[in-house]
Design an enzyme around this catalytic site. Structure first.
Site, mmCIF file in Angstrom:
data_model
loop_
_atom_site.group_PDB
_atom_site.id
_atom_site.type_symbol
_atom_site.label_atom_id
_atom_site.label_comp_id
_atom_site.label_asym_id
_atom_site.label_seq_id
_atom_site.Cartn_x
_atom_site.Cartn_y
_atom_site.Cartn_z
ATOM 1 N N ALA A 1 0.858 -1.289 0.011
ATOM 2 C CA ALA A 1 -0.050 0.032 -0.032
ATOM 3 C C ALA A 1 0.774 1.374 -0.099
ATOM 4 O O ALA A 1 0.287 2.553 0.025
ATOM 5 C CB ALA A 1 -1.028 0.143 1.233
ATOM 6 N N THR B 1 5.847 2.283 3.583
ATOM 7 C CA THR B 1 7.295 2.555 3.953
ATOM 8 C C THR B 1 7.582 3.545 2.947
ATOM 9 O O THR B 1 8.249 4.504 3.480
ATOM 10 C CB THR B 1 8.025 1.089 3.378
ATOM 11 O OG1 THR B 1 7.690 0.131 4.427
ATOM 12 C CG2 THR B 1 9.638 1.612 3.673
ATOM 13 N N GLU C 1 7.597 -1.403 9.742
ATOM 14 C CA GLU C 1 7.248 -2.905 10.137
ATOM 15 C C GLU C 1 7.014 -2.797 11.577
ATOM 16 O O GLU C 1 7.308 -3.563 12.293
ATOM 17 C CB GLU C 1 8.414 -3.649 9.517
ATOM 18 C CG GLU C 1 8.720 -3.830 8.293
ATOM 19 C CD GLU C 1 7.418 -4.341 7.427
ATOM 20 O OE1 GLU C 1 6.442 -4.668 8.045
ATOM 21 O OE2 GLU C 1 7.365 -4.147 6.028
ATOM 22 N N GLN D 1 4.625 -3.535 13.433
ATOM 23 C CA GLN D 1 3.849 -4.680 13.969
ATOM 24 C C GLN D 1 4.601 -5.724 14.761
ATOM 25 O O GLN D 1 4.224 -6.574 15.487
ATOM 26 C CB GLN D 1 2.945 -5.120 13.069
ATOM 27 C CG GLN D 1 3.649 -6.289 12.071
ATOM 28 C CD GLN D 1 4.064 -5.306 10.715
ATOM 29 O OE1 GLN D 1 3.848 -3.984 10.639
ATOM 30 N NE2 GLN D 1 4.755 -5.936 9.849
#
Length: 230
Positions: A32, A35, A106, A108
């Site tokens: 999407a 980054t 990242e 998560q």
């Protein structure tokens, strides 16, 4: 009219810091541009004269160990860490104090994301920009990134392009039968899909499972067949 002058200073309210920090969250499915959006913001902050630092999880070694890399090859040097609590220690207190903006890619994968954002923004006056997946391939909350939303000044939800129809993709579809939550990969393992194709894909898997189950021979039938062959 007499002006009211408060005896409580702003610095005493936020723990002695003249300026409070900020938290900005960028979420969405894979591919999407999360980054890319993070790097764009970090480079903008750097161009404005602010001191920046980038962090990513040491689990992510897809493109480079010491750089944040987008799917289309853009790079930015970073600290690859197993947890966020170790950042200040590795950087050193003096260098940490000089940092104005911290990007986390990242996000998560960091279990201590919430605590780090609280401390860095509320007490250390840092601007934190967090980018990561909001959901896993089962559309369930991934890591603690959604826990940071109540702390955030802004939240940006990005979408990708569905690989199957070209429409807006909100979800990440896993191409393999692996069921563990953390399975790091790129287009070889994942693709972005719209709601229709996510649901139809789930239906196709369930239909396939039902067909396969119908071909299974019950244990008692297997026993009877074996007996007939003796």
């Amino acid at each position: 009219m007499t002006a009211f002058k408060s005896s409580v200073s702003l610095s005493s309210i936020n723990g002695g810091h003249a300026k409070a920090g900020e938290v900005h969250v960028i979420i969405g499915p894979m591919f999407a541009g999360k980054t890319t959006g993070l790097l764009r913001r970090i480079k903008s902050e750097s161009s404005s004269g602010r001191t920046v630092a980038m962090i990513k999880s040491s689990k992510d070694t897809r493109y480079a160990k010491d750089s944040v890399v987008t799917h289309d090859g853009l790079k930015f040097p970073c600290w690859a860490l197993p947890d966020l609590a170790s950042f200040q220690h590795k950087l050193g207190d003096d260098e940490y104090q000089k940092i104005d903006v911290i990007g986390i890619d990242e996000a998560q994968f960091f279990e201590d994301l919430y605590d780090f954002c609280c401390k860095a923004a509320d007490h250390d006056g840092k601007t934190i920009i967090v980018a990561g997946l909001d959901g896993d391939y089962l559309r369930r909350s991934f890591g603690s990134i959604l826990d940071v939303i109540p702390l955030a000044d802004t939240v940006t939800k990005l979408t990708a392009r569905c690989d199957l129809c070209g429409g807006r993709a909100f979800f990440t579809w896993r191409k393999t039968s692996e069921t563990k939550t953390e399975l790091i990969g790129g287009s070889d393992l994942y693709m972005p899909v719209c709601r229709q194709h996510y649901v139809s894909g789930e239906s196709a898997i369930e239909s396939t499972r039902t067909v396969l189950e119908s071909f299974k021979v019950p244990n008692d039938s297997q026993t009877e067949v074996s007996a007939d062959l003796i």
